[in-house]
Design an enzyme around this catalytic site. Structure first.
Site, PDB file in Angstrom:
ATOM      1  N   ALA A  12       0.798  -1.224   0.000  1.00 25.20           N
ATOM      2  CA  ALA A  12       0.000   0.000   0.000  1.00 25.20           C
ATOM      3  C   ALA A  12       0.832   1.275   0.000  1.00 25.20           C
ATOM      4  O   ALA A  12       0.699   2.129  -0.894  1.00 25.20           O
ATOM      5  CB  ALA A  12      -0.950  -0.015   1.204  1.00 25.20           C
ATOM      6  N   SER A  40       0.590  -4.491  -4.162  1.00 24.67           N
ATOM      7  CA  SER A  40      -0.657  -3.719  -4.212  1.00 24.67           C
ATOM      8  C   SER A  40      -1.893  -4.602  -4.046  1.00 24.67           C
ATOM      9  O   SER A  40      -2.786  -4.629  -4.890  1.00 24.67           O
ATOM     10  CB  SER A  40      -0.746  -2.956  -5.543  1.00 24.67           C
ATOM     11  OG  SER A  40      -1.791  -2.004  -5.512  1.00 24.67           O
ATOM     12  N   CYS A  44      -6.935  -6.694   3.738  1.00 21.58           N
ATOM     13  CA  CYS A  44      -8.183  -6.728   4.511  1.00 21.58           C
ATOM     14  C   CYS A  44      -9.225  -7.655   3.899  1.00 21.58           C
ATOM     15  O   CYS A  44     -10.184  -8.042   4.570  1.00 21.58           O
ATOM     16  CB  CYS A  44      -8.756  -5.314   4.637  1.00 21.58           C
ATOM     17  SG  CYS A  44      -7.695  -4.163   5.540  1.00 21.58           S
ATOM     18  N   ASP A 282       2.862   0.187   7.615  1.00 22.76           N
ATOM     19  CA  ASP A 282       2.827  -0.583   8.860  1.00 22.76           C
ATOM     20  C   ASP A 282       4.158  -0.612   9.605  1.00 22.76           C
ATOM     21  O   ASP A 282       4.207  -1.033  10.762  1.00 22.76           O
ATOM     22  CB  ASP A 282       2.385  -2.018   8.570  1.00 22.76           C
ATOM     23  CG  ASP A 282       0.933  -2.108   8.129  1.00 22.76           C
ATOM     24  OD1 ASP A 282       0.276  -1.054   8.052  1.00 22.76           O
ATOM     25  OD2 ASP A 282       0.468  -3.228   7.850  1.00 22.76           O
ATOM     26  N   TYR A 425     -30.926  13.763   7.286  1.00 17.07           N
ATOM     27  CA  TYR A 425     -32.021  12.968   7.861  1.00 17.07           C
ATOM     28  C   TYR A 425     -33.012  12.580   6.780  1.00 17.07           C
ATOM     29  O   TYR A 425     -33.447  13.401   5.973  1.00 17.07           O
ATOM     30  CB  TYR A 425     -32.755  13.739   8.958  1.00 17.07           C
ATOM     31  CG  TYR A 425     -34.170  13.233   9.179  1.00 17.07           C
ATOM     32  CD1 TYR A 425     -34.382  11.957   9.698  1.00 17.07           C
ATOM     33  CD2 TYR A 425     -35.283  14.004   8.838  1.00 17.07           C
ATOM     34  CE1 TYR A 425     -35.664  11.468   9.869  1.00 17.07           C
ATOM     35  CE2 TYR A 425     -36.567  13.527   9.016  1.00 17.07           C
ATOM     36  CZ  TYR A 425     -36.764  12.256   9.528  1.00 17.07           C
ATOM     37  OH  TYR A 425     -38.026  11.773   9.699  1.00 17.07           O
ATOM     38  N   TRP A 433     -32.869  12.902  15.055  1.00 18.65           N
ATOM     39  CA  TRP A 433     -31.626  13.035  15.816  1.00 18.65           C
ATOM     40  C   TRP A 433     -30.794  11.780  15.559  1.00 18.65           C
ATOM     41  O   TRP A 433     -31.091  10.702  16.069  1.00 18.65           O
ATOM     42  CB  TRP A 433     -31.910  13.187  17.316  1.00 18.65           C
ATOM     43  CG  TRP A 433     -32.343  14.567  17.705  1.00 18.65           C
ATOM     44  CD1 TRP A 433     -33.609  15.050  17.761  1.00 18.65           C
ATOM     45  CD2 TRP A 433     -31.484  15.645  18.080  1.00 18.65           C
ATOM     46  NE1 TRP A 433     -33.611  16.362  18.142  1.00 18.65           N
ATOM     47  CE2 TRP A 433     -32.320  16.763  18.353  1.00 18.65           C
ATOM     48  CE3 TRP A 433     -30.095  15.794  18.218  1.00 18.65           C
ATOM     49  CZ2 TRP A 433     -31.807  18.000  18.749  1.00 18.65           C
ATOM     50  CZ3 TRP A 433     -29.592  17.012  18.608  1.00 18.65           C
ATOM     51  CH2 TRP A 433     -30.440  18.100  18.875  1.00 18.65           C
TER      52      TRP A 433
END
Length: 448
Positions: A12, A40, A44, A282, A425, A433
């Protein structure tokens, strides 16, 4: 003659830096040395390849080596390991498998990543015992599951890897047990998230052995049992996921300094103690946005972002790599869990804050709109300044709202400022909320 930018490591951070440098200055010589064959790739995504949701491991590759070489004009050399760095002479020594040679540089990026920690357990060399931190390991696990059809699995460690691999192996009908020496899984996410996830894992048939230390594995060439302090249990496959350690030895042996986390120390531009030597990904530290101190949180966006910034810097446009908040999200079967900033109140006090927190539960959608579920939010702030320090979320949907809090951390917002944020919303997406705003409203009441 144009500068030469040498990159050690082809994942990465390294490939982001190489690509950005070449885009900014097509005349720059950009050379990448990667000791493996994969570059590359989306680490994950590996648990989802093992699970079967990603059909082909090559689907995890973002850009192929051929594309880097032919389309981006990057001198990418796989199967080349850098074995020495000479910062004073501005050269690296490279082993290509048959001979060693020296490569000079004007700018150097150390992007050597991290490695899975291998505890000193007995039986780590048995067939069927794996760590999972690179593509070859993921492919080996998938092949083992397919060919050996294990019935029982021992997962050592209840972090991201442990939770995701529990789901992946369970999908294959394997009886999965997680062994965690701490009181909870997902310890950095806080107790509320951990307990919610633990209940859900048990509902999915995952065996949880908390506060349980593993001492090793046993079997006749192939793993058959996992040994605990006072017991042993069957295991036809074992995944050891107890964390990662930065690959910083190569750098430190060259006099490149490590920081307090044992990763490579860097400044805001990713520079090390040598001005033309950078580190990212990392293997490197970054500044924590809440504490201002160096931290080591090895995550994909941190690596990509820092690499891209360094690619700009070496071409003449100094660009900060950006702070980190440790923002993370993980899927645990039907639940999502997320965190950002500082949630642990003891850590907040150590950083000089007086933490105050609230935990609320609210619907992820308007109460009358179908499909909503309960979302639990823990929000932490400093009593005196009212600055937001961190948050965690857990629920079946909506945990990506953690990004709102991460944004608040980067803006150093107060609880009141977060509460007054104008969020969207509509009934299918949120109550009037939003749960984040509700948490801020309740926390603000505690701070009055």
């Amino acid at each position: 003659m144009d500068d030469t930018f040498v990159v050690i490591g082809g994942d990465a951070a390294g490939m982001s830096a190489a690509s950005k440098a070449k885009r900014e200055n097509p005349e720059m010589d950009v050379v990448v040395f990667e000791k493996g064959e994969w570059v590359s790739y989306a680490a994950c995504g590996m648990p989802y390849y093992v699970k079967g949701e990603v059909e082909d491991i090559d689907d995890l590759v973002t850009v192929t080596p051929e594309a880097f070489r032919e389309e981006r004009d990057i001198d990418l050399r796989t199967g080349h390991e850098v074995v020495d760095i000479d910062p004073e002479g501005e050269t690296v020594t490279v082993d290509d498998g048959s001979e060693t040679f020296e490569q000079p540089y004007d700018h150097l990026l150390v992007a050597t990543g991290a490695s899975a920690i291998e505890p000193p357990f007995d039986g780590m060399d048995l067939d069927g015992v794996f760590t999972i931190h690179d593509m070859d390991e993921a492919d080996a696990i998938e092949t083992y599951v397919d060919e050996q059809t294990p019935e029982t699995a021992a997962i050592v460690g209840g972090g991201y890897v442990g939770i995701e691999m529990a789901e992946a192996l369970s999908e294959h009908g394997i009886d999965v047990r997680i062994y965690e020496m701490l009181p909870h899984v997902l310890q950095p996410f806080g107790e509320t998230v951990a307990e919610t996830v633990e209940d859900h894992l048990r509902e999915q048939g995952i065996g949880l052995h908390l506060e349980t230390a593993v001492s090793g594995f046993a079997g006749d060439g192939t793993v058959e049992r996992v040994h605990l302090e006072d017991d042993s249990q069957p295991a036809d496959i074992a995944i050891v996921g107890v964390g990662v350690a930065p690959n910083a030895d190569l750098a430190s042996e060259a006099g490149i300094e490590r920081g307090p986390t044992d990763a490579i120390a860097t400044d805001e531009y990713g520079r090390t103690n040598y001005e033309n030597v950078y580190a990212a990904g990392d293997c490197a530290e970054a500044r924590h946005v809440v504490t201002g101190d160096p931290d080591h949180v090895p995550l994909a966006l941190t690596a990509n972002r820092a690499g891209r910034a360094i690619g700009e810097t070496v071409t003449g446009s100094p660009t900060p790599v950006g702070d980190i908040a440790g923002t993370a999200i993980v899927k645990a079967f039907d639940l999502g869990a997320a965190r950002t900033g500082i949630i642990d109140e003891d850590r907040a006090r150590e950083a000089g804050f007086d933490p105050v927190s609230v935990t609320i539960s609210a619907s992820s959608r308007a109460h009358y709109y179908p499909g909503g579920s309960e979302l639990t939010v823990t929000l932490v702030a400093d009593r005196e300044s009212e600055r937001v320090l961190g948050a965690s979320l857990v629920g079946e949907e909506g945990v990506k709202r953690i990004d709102t809090v991460a944004t608040a951390l980067n803006a150093e917002m107060t609880v009141t400022e977060l509460q007054n944020t104008d969020l969207a919303y509509a009934p299918p997406f949120s109550p009037v909320w939003d749960p984040i705003l509700t948490a801020a409203k309740v926390l603000g009441g505690k701070l009055d």
